[in-house]
Design a protein around this motif. Sequence first.
Motif, mmCIF file in Angstrom:
data_model
loop_
_atom_site.group_PDB
_atom_site.id
_atom_site.type_symbol
_atom_site.label_atom_id
_atom_site.label_comp_id
_atom_site.label_asym_id
_atom_site.label_seq_id
_atom_site.Cartn_x
_atom_site.Cartn_y
_atom_site.Cartn_z
ATOM 1 N N GLN A 1 0.829 -1.204 0.000
ATOM 2 C CA GLN A 1 0.000 0.000 0.000
ATOM 3 C C GLN A 1 0.865 1.257 0.000
ATOM 4 O OE1 GLN A 1 -3.244 0.039 2.870
ATOM 5 N NE2 GLN A 1 -3.315 -2.185 2.867
ATOM 6 N N LEU B 1 2.294 1.840 -3.520
ATOM 7 C CA LEU B 1 1.317 2.422 -4.434
ATOM 8 C C LEU B 1 1.036 3.881 -4.075
ATOM 9 C CD1 LEU B 1 -0.522 2.116 -6.821
ATOM 10 C CD2 LEU B 1 -2.284 1.153 -5.314
ATOM 11 N N ASP C 1 -4.273 6.137 -12.936
ATOM 12 C CA ASP C 1 -4.115 5.188 -11.834
ATOM 13 C C ASP C 1 -4.644 5.798 -10.528
ATOM 14 O OD1 ASP C 1 -2.078 7.002 -11.814
ATOM 15 O OD2 ASP C 1 -0.456 5.557 -11.635
ATOM 16 N N ALA D 1 -7.727 4.024 -8.400
ATOM 17 C CA ALA D 1 -7.567 3.573 -7.009
ATOM 18 C C ALA D 1 -8.865 3.623 -6.205
ATOM 19 C CB ALA D 1 -6.467 4.374 -6.315
ATOM 20 N N ILE E 1 -3.684 5.105 0.314
ATOM 21 C CA ILE E 1 -3.324 5.107 -1.105
ATOM 22 C C ILE E 1 -3.872 6.344 -1.792
ATOM 23 C CG2 ILE E 1 -3.661 3.885 -3.293
ATOM 24 C CD1 ILE E 1 -3.739 1.273 -1.648
ATOM 25 N N SER F 1 9.339 -0.319 -6.810
ATOM 26 C CA SER F 1 8.698 -0.948 -7.965
ATOM 27 C C SER F 1 9.434 -2.215 -8.389
ATOM 28 C CB SER F 1 8.642 0.037 -9.134
ATOM 29 O OG SER F 1 7.890 1.189 -8.798
ATOM 30 N N PRO G 1 0.635 -0.465 -11.121
ATOM 31 C CA PRO G 1 -0.545 -0.229 -10.273
ATOM 32 C C PRO G 1 -1.511 -1.408 -10.283
ATOM 33 C CG PRO G 1 -0.046 1.731 -11.563
ATOM 34 C CD PRO G 1 0.832 0.631 -12.093
ATOM 35 N N ILE H 1 -0.260 -4.190 -7.990
ATOM 36 C CA ILE H 1 -0.473 -3.907 -6.571
ATOM 37 C C ILE H 1 -1.952 -4.033 -6.220
ATOM 38 C CG2 ILE H 1 -0.219 -2.177 -4.749
ATOM 39 C CD1 ILE H 1 2.212 -1.121 -6.184
#
Length: 407
Positions: free
Chosen positions: A61, A64, A158, A162, A247, A280, A344, A347
């Motif tokens: 988390q 991201l 992204d 989310a 996030i 990443s 993204p 995750i």
Amino acid sequence: MYELIGLSVVLIAWAVVSGRAARYSITVPIALMLAGHLLAGGSAPLITIDASSTVLQHPLQATLALILFADGTGIALGRLRGTGHLPLRLLLIAFPLTVLLGYLAGSLLFPAASGWVIALVAAAVAASDVSLAEAAVHDERIPHDVRLAVKVESGFNDGLAAPLVLFFLGGALAAGHEEGTAPLLSHTVRELAIALVVGVAAGAGAGRLLRWARKRAWSAVAAERLAYVAVGVLAFEAAHALHGNGIVAGFVAGLAVRAADRDLPAAHVQTVHDVVMLLSAGVWFVFGSMVWQSMAALNWQVAVYALLSLTVVRMLPVALSLAGSHRSRREVLLLGWLGPCGLPSVIFALLAVEELRGPAAALTAVLITATVLLSVLAHGLSAAPIAQRWELGPVRPAGPRGRAARR
């Protein structure tokens, strides 16, 4: 311990061959994913990684949140206006249509699955990761406004995906809950509201303070670089402490920093991007370790969904959003193709699999894994050839300065 040793060795080895690998369109995600599969995947892994472990959830988390924070700080409003209506068309028209079309495709291919789970997957794979097509996005042979629009879209969609993913995840969890859907969905909405407040407060407050100090030469660049990492972490952890969504708070904080400091130098947030790159790499390594297990459930419906997600589901909404924009067919096709499904989405999958159980978790994992795997290979290997072939296209009529431009 062994996970970090393995990842460290892989990163050193990649640094040694990265320049030569780039000639063959081998990207960082491809290399890290393959390394994760070889070292931690398969039936006899050298390293054991439990991708569904609760220990990994908080770091995932946070990763991201920092990715979204970096995205938020990376696009200035003035730069957005300089691209005309192109990125707005992609974000406000193409993105929601992509989620809707992905939901319809999933519902047709998996009629027995929960609608909430299908919606979660559709939103997760709609988030684009421009780093997978970096060779094309940074190649000056492709029109500047097209490349910039892709960067802006990737930086924002992204962040838009989310809250949708989290909302649909809340609905999926509530579907089998005795108390019904309304209480858990209201809890999700409350988390998002807290994230909005915390993100604005942390980002705008820190952004103005650091801008004030920089204008008066009170601060040093090295210290500011660390400070911006701290802003992203602050927004994430403060939102968690207040039972909000960290996030979303990270993304909102990045936007608020840029809004409060429109002249923020790119060098001052370089450390944020370096930290994000390192985190990443770890996520791609973990993803490679889970590919084998997730793809065990691969069937023709999953393969078709992955293929549709990267083609029709993405490209048709982009084409519709660009209707009347006087873009050439080549540019429309390129913008439709440059919507890679990457980090993204990975995750989102890892977070969802930890919360969901049974068939819902298995379906989420295999659909997102298959789509990301196909995207990593297809977009990574095609980016450089696309840029090389672009200059072979038809030539536009000469402009007022007498220079012809490639379409």
